[in-house]
Write a protein that holds these residues in place. Structure first.
Motif, PDB file in Angstrom:
ATOM      1  N   PHE A 113       5.994 -14.416   2.089  1.00  0.00           N
ATOM      2  CA  PHE A 113       6.073 -14.112   0.717  1.00  0.00           C
ATOM      3  C   PHE A 113       6.573 -12.894   0.454  1.00  0.00           C
ATOM      4  O   PHE A 113       7.675 -12.506  -0.283  1.00  0.00           O
ATOM      5  CB  PHE A 113       4.855 -13.628  -0.107  1.00  0.00           C
ATOM      6  CG  PHE A 113       5.210 -13.768  -1.499  1.00  0.00           C
ATOM      7  CD1 PHE A 113       6.172 -13.753  -2.970  1.00  0.00           C
ATOM      8  CD2 PHE A 113       4.404 -12.799  -1.582  1.00  0.00           C
ATOM      9  CE1 PHE A 113       5.995 -14.044  -3.671  1.00  0.00           C
ATOM     10  CE2 PHE A 113       4.483 -11.985  -3.450  1.00  0.00           C
ATOM     11  CZ  PHE A 113       5.055 -13.210  -3.992  1.00  0.00           C
ATOM     12  N   MET A 114       6.124 -11.457   0.854  1.00  0.00           N
ATOM     13  CA  MET A 114       6.641 -10.447   1.558  1.00  0.00           C
ATOM     14  C   MET A 114       7.980 -10.267   2.081  1.00  0.00           C
ATOM     15  O   MET A 114       9.412  -9.208   0.685  1.00  0.00           O
ATOM     16  CB  MET A 114       5.481  -9.156   2.043  1.00  0.00           C
ATOM     17  CG  MET A 114       4.172  -8.885   1.767  1.00  0.00           C
ATOM     18  SD  MET A 114       4.414  -8.741  -0.250  1.00  0.00           S
ATOM     19  CE  MET A 114       4.969  -6.751   0.083  1.00  0.00           C
ATOM     20  N   SER A 115       8.544 -10.991   2.758  1.00  0.00           N
ATOM     21  CA  SER A 115       9.841 -11.140   3.047  1.00  0.00           C
ATOM     22  C   SER A 115      11.144 -11.082   2.090  1.00  0.00           C
ATOM     23  O   SER A 115      12.179 -11.230   1.945  1.00  0.00           O
ATOM     24  CB  SER A 115       9.871 -11.504   4.181  1.00  0.00           C
ATOM     25  OG  SER A 115       8.700 -11.220   5.676  1.00  0.00           O
ATOM     26  N   ILE A 116      10.203 -12.695   1.640  1.00  0.00           N
ATOM     27  CA  ILE A 116      11.214 -12.831   0.965  1.00  0.00           C
ATOM     28  C   ILE A 116      11.074 -11.870  -0.658  1.00  0.00           C
ATOM     29  O   ILE A 116      12.093 -11.825  -1.249  1.00  0.00           O
ATOM     30  CB  ILE A 116      10.636 -14.096  -0.199  1.00  0.00           C
ATOM     31  CG1 ILE A 116      10.257 -15.285   1.113  1.00  0.00           C
ATOM     32  CG2 ILE A 116      10.976 -14.857  -1.910  1.00  0.00           C
ATOM     33  CD1 ILE A 116       9.679 -16.753   0.559  1.00  0.00           C
ATOM     34  N   LEU A 117      10.531 -11.108  -1.272  1.00  0.00           N
ATOM     35  CA  LEU A 117      10.189 -10.026  -2.273  1.00  0.00           C
ATOM     36  C   LEU A 117      11.069  -9.191  -1.868  1.00  0.00           C
ATOM     37  O   LEU A 117      12.410  -8.308  -2.565  1.00  0.00           O
ATOM     38  CB  LEU A 117       9.006  -9.273  -2.180  1.00  0.00           C
ATOM     39  CG  LEU A 117       7.469 -10.000  -3.470  1.00  0.00           C
ATOM     40  CD1 LEU A 117       6.395  -9.223  -2.770  1.00  0.00           C
ATOM     41  CD2 LEU A 117       8.494  -9.295  -4.759  1.00  0.00           C
ATOM     42  N   PHE A 118      11.116  -8.747  -0.478  1.00  0.00           N
ATOM     43  CA  PHE A 118      12.104  -7.764   0.223  1.00  0.00           C
ATOM     44  C   PHE A 118      13.739  -7.911   0.106  1.00  0.00           C
ATOM     45  O   PHE A 118      14.690  -7.733  -0.118  1.00  0.00           O
ATOM     46  CB  PHE A 118      11.815  -7.003   1.412  1.00  0.00           C
ATOM     47  CG  PHE A 118      12.801  -6.228   2.305  1.00  0.00           C
ATOM     48  CD1 PHE A 118      12.474  -4.741   1.636  1.00  0.00           C
ATOM     49  CD2 PHE A 118      13.528  -6.379   2.802  1.00  0.00           C
ATOM     50  CE1 PHE A 118      13.772  -3.624   2.729  1.00  0.00           C
ATOM     51  CE2 PHE A 118      14.367  -5.062   3.881  1.00  0.00           C
ATOM     52  CZ  PHE A 118      14.009  -4.206   3.737  1.00  0.00           C
ATOM     53  N   SER A 119      13.518  -9.275   0.447  1.00  0.00           N
ATOM     54  CA  SER A 119      15.163  -9.868   0.709  1.00  0.00           C
ATOM     55  C   SER A 119      15.961 -10.173  -1.007  1.00  0.00           C
ATOM     56  O   SER A 119      17.512 -10.754  -0.714  1.00  0.00           O
ATOM     57  CB  SER A 119      15.418 -10.983   1.745  1.00  0.00           C
ATOM     58  OG  SER A 119      14.211 -12.630   1.606  1.00  0.00           O
TER      59      SER A 119
END
Length: 229
Positions: free
Chosen positions: A36-42
């Motif tokens: 989820f954090m990676s999706i937020l960043f990307s």
């Protein structure tokens, strides 16, 4: 009459604080939190430009899941249950990407797009989501708005550039040399159901039932398709 803040709060009356973000830890594994954090960043326009979000395969890799076709929809549903007041996780089937949208009150969206960009997005949204057109021609936008806007052609192009930068529309290639644009999954989810209802009631100068508005805009899955504004 409720103001914008009240309308925003009424959409999720049982979820009124950032404490709901803590519930992520109870419904996601550690690896799913990382996904989820990676999706937020990307999903940031400053990071990925037109390639928002992460591919489904990349999300599954980070989460440690393989060969489960139903997993991505379960993951999206669980995240949205926890953070749906502030974010909306969506799946872009055309690009096979998972993207995070940040929900904001309508007045805050003015810092993201101009009045011209909002009007053009609504026009494209109506054509493609309601009338089911495959694309919208630049000539149609010029015909609809050019006479209303000083230096119409230039300002319409600038508005379209804004919509492309935030991922709401993309160029659609035609066999002819005409410029055409297609609504993306981000553009489809840009407007919340309450925003569409207020817009429809304003245009009709009368109150409408939510069911009639949602039927008009072909938005039957209300929970999953709640948008930004």
């Amino acid at each position: 009459m409720t103001n914008e803040k009240q309308a925003f709060e009424n959409e999720n009356p049982s979820d009124l604080s950032l404490n709901s973000l803590q519930s992520l830890r109870s419904i996601l594994t550690n690896r799913e939190e990382q996904a989820f954090m990676s999706i937020l960043f990307s999903s940031s326009a400053t990071i990925r430009m037109n390639n928002f979000g992460l591919s489904r395969k990349e999300v599954e890799r980070i989460a440690g899941v393989q060969g489960d076709d139903a997993y991505i929809h379960s993951f999206i549903s669980r995240v949205n249950q926890a953070v749906g007041r502030y974010y909306r996780l969506i799946y872009d089937e055309d690009r096979d990407q998972v993207v995070v949208l940040l929900r904001v009150p309508a007045h805050s969206a003015r810092h993201t797009m101009s009045e011209e960009a909002l009007a053009i997005l609504l026009f494209i949204f109506y054509q493609q989501e309601v009338l089911k057109h495959d694309y919208t021609l630049l000539s149609q936008l010029l015909e609809a708005f050019g006479h209303e806007i000083k230096k119409g052609s230039r300002r319409i192009q600038l508005a379209i550039d804004t919509l492309r930068k935030i991922g709401a529309v993309e160029n659609h290639n035609l066999s002819t040399h005409e410029d055409a644009y297609k609504l993306t999954a981000i553009g489809v989810h840009m407007f919340s159901d309450s925003f569409l209802r207020r817009m429809a009631e304003f245009s009709q100068s009368s109150q409408l039932s939510k069911e009639d508005v949602m039927k008009f805009f072909n938005r039957y899955n209300l929970h999953e398709r709640e948008g930004l504004l």
